[in-house]
Enzyme design. Structure first.
Site, PDB file in Angstrom:
ATOM      1  N   THR A   1       5.072  -4.462   6.092  1.00  0.00           N
ATOM      2  CA  THR A   1       6.382  -4.494   5.431  1.00  0.00           C
ATOM      3  C   THR A   1       7.358  -3.566   6.137  1.00  0.00           C
ATOM      4  O   THR A   1       8.571  -3.748   6.031  1.00  0.00           O
ATOM      5  CB  THR A   1       6.259  -4.107   3.944  1.00  0.00           C
TER       6      THR A   1
ATOM      7  N   LYS B   1      -4.580  -1.358  13.729  1.00  0.00           N
ATOM      8  CA  LYS B   1      -3.134  -1.249  13.955  1.00  0.00           C
ATOM      9  C   LYS B   1      -2.813  -0.813  15.393  1.00  0.00           C
ATOM     10  O   LYS B   1      -1.675  -0.858  15.827  1.00  0.00           O
ATOM     11  CB  LYS B   1      -2.516  -0.270  12.946  1.00  0.00           C
TER      12      LYS B   1
ATOM     13  N   LYS C   1      11.573  -3.486   7.270  1.00  0.00           N
ATOM     14  CA  LYS C   1      12.493  -2.349   7.065  1.00  0.00           C
ATOM     15  C   LYS C   1      13.206  -1.985   8.364  1.00  0.00           C
ATOM     16  O   LYS C   1      14.421  -1.727   8.378  1.00  0.00           O
ATOM     17  CB  LYS C   1      11.722  -1.135   6.517  1.00  0.00           C
TER      18      LYS C   1
ATOM     19  N   HIS D   1      -4.816  -8.719  -0.178  1.00  0.00           N
ATOM     20  CA  HIS D   1      -4.001  -7.976   0.781  1.00  0.00           C
ATOM     21  C   HIS D   1      -4.704  -7.660   2.091  1.00  0.00           C
ATOM     22  O   HIS D   1      -4.179  -6.895   2.899  1.00  0.00           O
ATOM     23  CB  HIS D   1      -3.514  -6.651   0.190  1.00  0.00           C
TER      24      HIS D   1
ATOM     25  N   LYS E   1       2.861   4.371  10.534  1.00  0.00           N
ATOM     26  CA  LYS E   1       2.046   3.623   9.580  1.00  0.00           C
ATOM     27  C   LYS E   1       0.711   4.338   9.500  1.00  0.00           C
ATOM     28  O   LYS E   1       0.449   5.253  10.293  1.00  0.00           O
ATOM     29  CB  LYS E   1       1.868   2.160  10.006  1.00  0.00           C
ATOM     30  N   ARG E   2      -0.170   3.930   8.558  1.00  0.00           N
ATOM     31  CA  ARG E   2      -1.488   4.539   8.514  1.00  0.00           C
ATOM     32  C   ARG E   2      -2.172   4.374   9.883  1.00  0.00           C
ATOM     33  O   ARG E   2      -1.962   3.376  10.577  1.00  0.00           O
ATOM     34  CB  ARG E   2      -2.332   3.887   7.406  1.00  0.00           C
TER      35      ARG E   2
HETATM   36  C1  26V Z   1      -8.818  -1.102  -0.381  1.00  0.00           C
HETATM   37  C2  26V Z   1      -9.532  -0.030  -0.754  1.00  0.00           C
HETATM   38  C3  26V Z   1     -10.960  -0.155  -0.825  1.00  0.00           C
HETATM   39  C4  26V Z   1     -11.574   0.849  -1.732  1.00  0.00           C
HETATM   40  C5  26V Z   1     -11.089   2.231  -1.461  1.00  0.00           C
HETATM   41  C6  26V Z   1      -9.615   2.375  -1.495  1.00  0.00           C
HETATM   42  C7  26V Z   1      -8.897   1.173  -1.052  1.00  0.00           C
HETATM   43  C8  26V Z   1      -7.531   1.231  -0.982  1.00  0.00           C
HETATM   44  C9  26V Z   1      -6.827   0.128  -0.614  1.00  0.00           C
HETATM   45  C10 26V Z   1      -7.466  -1.037  -0.308  1.00  0.00           C
HETATM   46  C11 26V Z   1      -6.704  -2.250   0.001  1.00  0.00           C
HETATM   47  C12 26V Z   1      -6.207  -2.266   1.348  1.00  0.00           C
HETATM   48  C13 26V Z   1      -5.359  -3.471   1.528  1.00  0.00           C
HETATM   49  C14 26V Z   1      -3.977  -3.126   1.961  1.00  0.00           C
HETATM   50  O1  26V Z   1      -3.485  -2.044   1.791  1.00  0.00           O
HETATM   51  N1  26V Z   1      -3.326  -4.111   2.519  1.00  0.00           N
HETATM   52  C15 26V Z   1      -1.978  -4.018   3.006  1.00  0.00           C
HETATM   53  O2  26V Z   1      -1.132  -4.634   2.056  1.00  0.00           O
HETATM   54  C16 26V Z   1       0.226  -4.653   2.451  1.00  0.00           C
HETATM   55  C17 26V Z   1       1.019  -5.246   1.311  1.00  0.00           C
HETATM   56  O3  26V Z   1       0.654  -6.570   1.112  1.00  0.00           O
HETATM   57  C18 26V Z   1       0.368  -5.444   3.730  1.00  0.00           C
HETATM   58  O4  26V Z   1       1.718  -5.406   4.132  1.00  0.00           O
HETATM   59  C19 26V Z   1      -0.505  -4.849   4.835  1.00  0.00           C
HETATM   60  O5  26V Z   1      -0.471  -5.664   5.964  1.00  0.00           O
HETATM   61  C20 26V Z   1      -1.931  -4.739   4.336  1.00  0.00           C
HETATM   62  O6  26V Z   1      -2.742  -4.037   5.270  1.00  0.00           O
END
Ligand code: 26V
Length: 821
Positions: free
Chosen positions: A667, A562, A671, A363, A556-557
């Site tokens: 996403t 971003k 929406k 992701h 968004k975050r």
């Molecule tokens: C990574 C980590 C690293 C460790 C600590 C906590 C944590 C939490 C989440 C993540 C993964 C981040 C990746 C993510 O959220 N990607 C998003 O995924 C969406 C669904 O596929 C996508 O639409 C977004 O563009 C993308 O940023």
């Protein structure tokens, strides 16, 4: 005589009311005279819950009897939002409930508002998991979600004096949607050591011994499908001290404190969701969460498989497990451990089963988000798993060496163990090696992972192992539930609500585009949604905005990639331009409301600075008498799923303006368009496919292309980097104190002007401003604008999460739907 248990299957208003009254008086033990909105919410939920349970049990029984392949979606995040409205709509009884609630003296909207969001996720990744569960159930796939039951979800955001303040989100006070399964528990081991022995055939067997035990308790949530009886299960694990571990000896000896401390240590595992999104900090507790949840889930899955008494080689015919990012990657190792150490399979046979079972979804390409764990930490917490990881790596590297003899570089580059100081386990590499398919979440993103971060793996495994599944969203929540009037209008033009099950039917809307009455109603619905948001802004922020203004939304975050900073710099530019105009000139300008929302990770200092600047700009602009309605800047506190359901339908324009190549998909872009808003965006993530579907004349694209990003960054670092003149004026305004203490924003300005501008804000600034000017001009022609919106909605069929789930089912899981008879 003992009467058979009767199902609580109300079908009409009276039946519903009876159930609500019964729950108020018995389950809640309250008198009807003492029934407030909170109690009415609880009783309504319990009434619907009873209905769901029946279908849920039938679905599970049917799946068990049919004994066909099931999908397990492992995700550390499920951003579910509210359940009641969704349950009412999915079982098709919202109107029945509305009538009943009315008669009881309440408004259904107020009752729905009582519910606390289930916010067990950070953002896109967790919300995607929730949309997937909705689609899996709606399409009758036998599927379970597995996650963690955090006591605290994502923090609640308050804005105090322009700064973000985090408040804990305790959401479990009363949750009618979960069922504790105190009889479904798994003991999970940590630490300890590995002892080797020989079995009767002289084979070496490993025993993981000692350490500490924490118990996982299952909590289940029913996931109703839309217009189908299928009701799937989301199982969340909660941690508690194991009864064997809770030291009764200590307790009896009067050492209460240390025995309670043991208990608290166990409960800490599922206490809180990590609020980082796209940043890996490598904390031991996070690794404990991951193993705890993975081990409990796999134990459960294996237990279910064993009941069927099939041979182990049939495991992948019965079980597909999807890894939502690398967070559950230890499942690969855990399954190999179960098969080899406990079930006694040979390594190779076990490894075949493992790799046939798992699929991995990536992701993000941001390097700081790619998970790595120190070998030392892994050794300490999971000694046997580290051995298995080393063995997996050894066999993998041997196969690479066979294919690419004498290529040391490729061996170091793909090794699961990074030979750094300290050594690290690269979780994404482990996930690739342990899965049969790896996918990205939008075309550009899937191309990027295959040509950059995972390119050597494409050489090794071949291109077939890598694929794309473009993300999608559930039209039930994001259209029917969030925008009921638009859903009804669409139904009236497309032949009923079929489009909610087959979103491609939206294309019929194009036939009505020349119907003036239709366009008028379309515009009226958008206006009404804007009025609702206007009232919310007035109530929460005491700012008056004109609902006839162009509503420009970025929610968004908060993250540098971003580029909310690009947006707010653009707002400042607009403000300075307005200030420089004569009153006559100002009168010709189009009024605009810039709406921001989103949380910053608590430790992400720069993101918090961005929030602060946005709020300070709002404080100045919103009360400037020269400006009036022409520009308002709004920061909506605590953006979450239920707020999105109100904000998304109210936007004219939404911003998806990440540096090209950084946003895997996005996403919310889908929406917003589905709700009749247009997009200003970069050529990034799913924006590219949205453009292809809806036509480039219906989207405002600008900025650098991803193939040019590397060169520009290089030029910034090694060449000369000149900042756009208009952007410099923005910086001058900030630094002269127009928006509060300039020092507060020194680092933000310097990041762009002096420190290499990694996210290319200055490169894209001018084209961003020019494109916003085009937006103003096009918005003046309301008739043409509405036509663009309708055409876009008509062409959004591709972005249903139903399409997306069908692609996973066919291309990755090899599972078929199983309808209730
Ligand atoms: C990574 C980590 C690293 C460790 C600590 C906590 C944590 C939490 C989440 C993540 C993964 C981040 C990746 C993510 O959220 N990607 C998003 O995924 C969406 C669904 O596929 C996508 O639409 C977004 O563009 C993308 O940023």
């Amino acid at each position: 005589a003992w009467k058979k248990h009767q199902v609580q299957g109300f079908t009409d208003k009276d039946g519903f009311e009876k159930e609500v009254v019964r729950h108020v008086e018995t389950t809640l033990a309250r008198s009807l005279f003492n029934c407030d909105e909170g109690a009415a919410y609880s009783a309504t939920s319990l009434a619907f819950r009873d209905r769901l349970i029946t279908e849920w049990n039938r679905t599970q029984q049917r799946q068990t009897t049919a004994d066909t392949k099931r999908v397990y979606y492992l995700s550390l995040e499920f951003l579910m939002g509210r359940a009641l409205d969704n349950a009412m709509l999915n079982v098709g009884l919202k109107d029945v409930a509305r009538g009943g609630i009315d008669e009881l003296g309440f408004r259904i909207e107020d009752i729905i508002e009582q519910e606390h969001d289930a916010a067990l996720g950070n953002g896109g990744l967790g919300r995607l998991a929730a949309c997937f569960l909705d689609s899996l159930a709606s399409l009758n796939y036998p599927a379970w979600g597995y996650g963690l039951r955090y006591r605290y979800g994502i923090f609640k955001q308050e804005i105090i004096n322009g700064y973000q303040v985090e408040v804990p989100d305790y959401w479990l006070d009363f949750n009618p949607w979960e069922f504790p399964r105190h009889d479904v528990t798994v003991d999970i081991q940590f630490y300890g050591n590995v002892r080797k022995s020989q079995d009767d055939n002289g084979k070496t067997v490993c025993h993981w011994e000692g350490g500490e035990i924490v118990t996982a308790v299952a909590y289940d949530m029913p996931i109703p499908g839309y217009a189908t009886p299928s009701t799937n299960n989301l199982r969340l694990w909660s941690s508690k001290a194991s009864s064997g571990e809770f030291d009764f000896q200590k307790f009896n000896n009067g050492d209460y404190e240390s025995s309670v401390a043991d208990q608290q240590r166990a409960e800490t595992i599922s206490a809180v969701l990590y609020p980082n999104d796209n940043l890996d900090r490598g904390k031991e507790l996070r690794l404990k969460q991951q193993y705890f949840w993975v081990a409990a889930s796999l134990y459960d899955i294996v237990r279910r498989f064993k009941k069927s008494k099939r041979a182990w080689r049939e495991f992948p015919d019965q079980v597909a497990i999807q890894l939502n990012d690398t967070h559950p990657t230890l499942a690969v190792v855990e399954l190999q451990r179960i098969l080899v150490d406990i079930e006694g399979l040979e390594w190779d046979e076990a490894w075949n089963i493992v790799t046939s079972t798992f699929g991995y979804t990536n992701h993000t390409v941001l390097p700081e988000a790619l998970e790595k764990w120190p070998v030392g930490l892994m050794q300490h917490l999971l000694p046997r798993h580290l051995q298995i990881i080393y063995d997996i790596n050894l066999f993998f590297l041997q196969s690479v060496e066979k294919k690419f003899p004498n290529d040391r570089d490729i061996l170091t580059s793909v090794s699961i163990i990074e030979e750094s100081q300290p050594k690290m386990v690269r979780m994404a590499y482990l996930a690739i090696v342990g899965s049969h398919k790896v996918n990205g979440v939008a075309e550009l993103h899937s191309d990027l992972i295959q040509t950059t971060i995972f390119k050597d793996f494409v050489k090794i495994f071949g291109a077939d192992k890598f694929t794309n599944v473009t993300n999608g969203i559930t039209p039930r929540r994001w259209l029917h539930q969030a925008n009921p009037r638009l859903s009804e209008l669409i139904a009236s033009k497309t032949g009923g609500h079929e489009f909610l099950k087959d979103l491609t039917q939206l294309n019929k809307l194009e036939l009505s585009i020349d119907d003036a009455a239709f366009r008028k109603e379309w515009a009226e619905i958008k206006y009404a949604n804007k009025v609702r948001l206007t009232k919310y802004i007035k109530k929460t922020l005491d700012v008056t905005v004109n609902p006839a203004s162009l509503f420009d939304v970025q929610v968004k975050r908060i993250h540098e990639y971003k580029r909310q900073q690009l947006n707010i710099f653009g707002v400042i530019h607009r403000y300075l331009a307005l200030k420089a105009m004569s009153p006559e000139e100002r009168k010709k300008q189009l009024p605009r409301v810039s709406i921001f929302g989103g949380k910053a990770a608590p430790g992400y200092w720069m993101a918090k600075q961005i929030i602060h600047l946005i709020n300070n700009v709002g404080a100045v602009v919103n009360k400037d008498p020269d400006i009036g309605d022409l520009l308002k800047v709004i920061y909506l506190e605590d953006y979450n799923v239920s707020k999105a359901e109100m904000i998304v339908p109210a936007s004219d324009l939404s911003e998806h303006i990440s540096t090209a190549g950084t946003e895997a998909s996005g996403t919310s872009n889908m929406k917003f368009v589905l709700n009749g808003g247009l997009i200003i965006g970069t050529c990034d993530g799913a924006n590219i496919e949205i453009t292809r579907e809806i036509g480039q004349e219906n989207i405002f694209l600008f900025g650098t292309l991803s193939e040019d990003v590397e060169d520009l960054r290089h030029a910034h670092t090694y060449g000369s980097h000149t900042v756009d003149a208009d952007l410099n004026k923005v910086f001058d305004a900030i630094q002269s104190g127009t928006f509060g203490e300039p020092n507060d924003f020194g680092a933000m300005v310097a990041a762009v002007r002096d420190h290499g501008d990694y996210y290319l804000v200055s490169d894209d600034f001018q084209s961003y401003i020019d494109t916003q000017k085009m937006v103003d001009n096009e918005y003046r022609n309301q008739d043409e604008w509405v036509r663009k919106c309708i055409r876009s909605v008509a062409r959004m069929g591709f972005f249903s999460s139903d399409r997306c789930i069908n692609e996973y089912a066919e291309g990755i899981w090899n599972v078929e739907p199983l309808a209730l008879k």
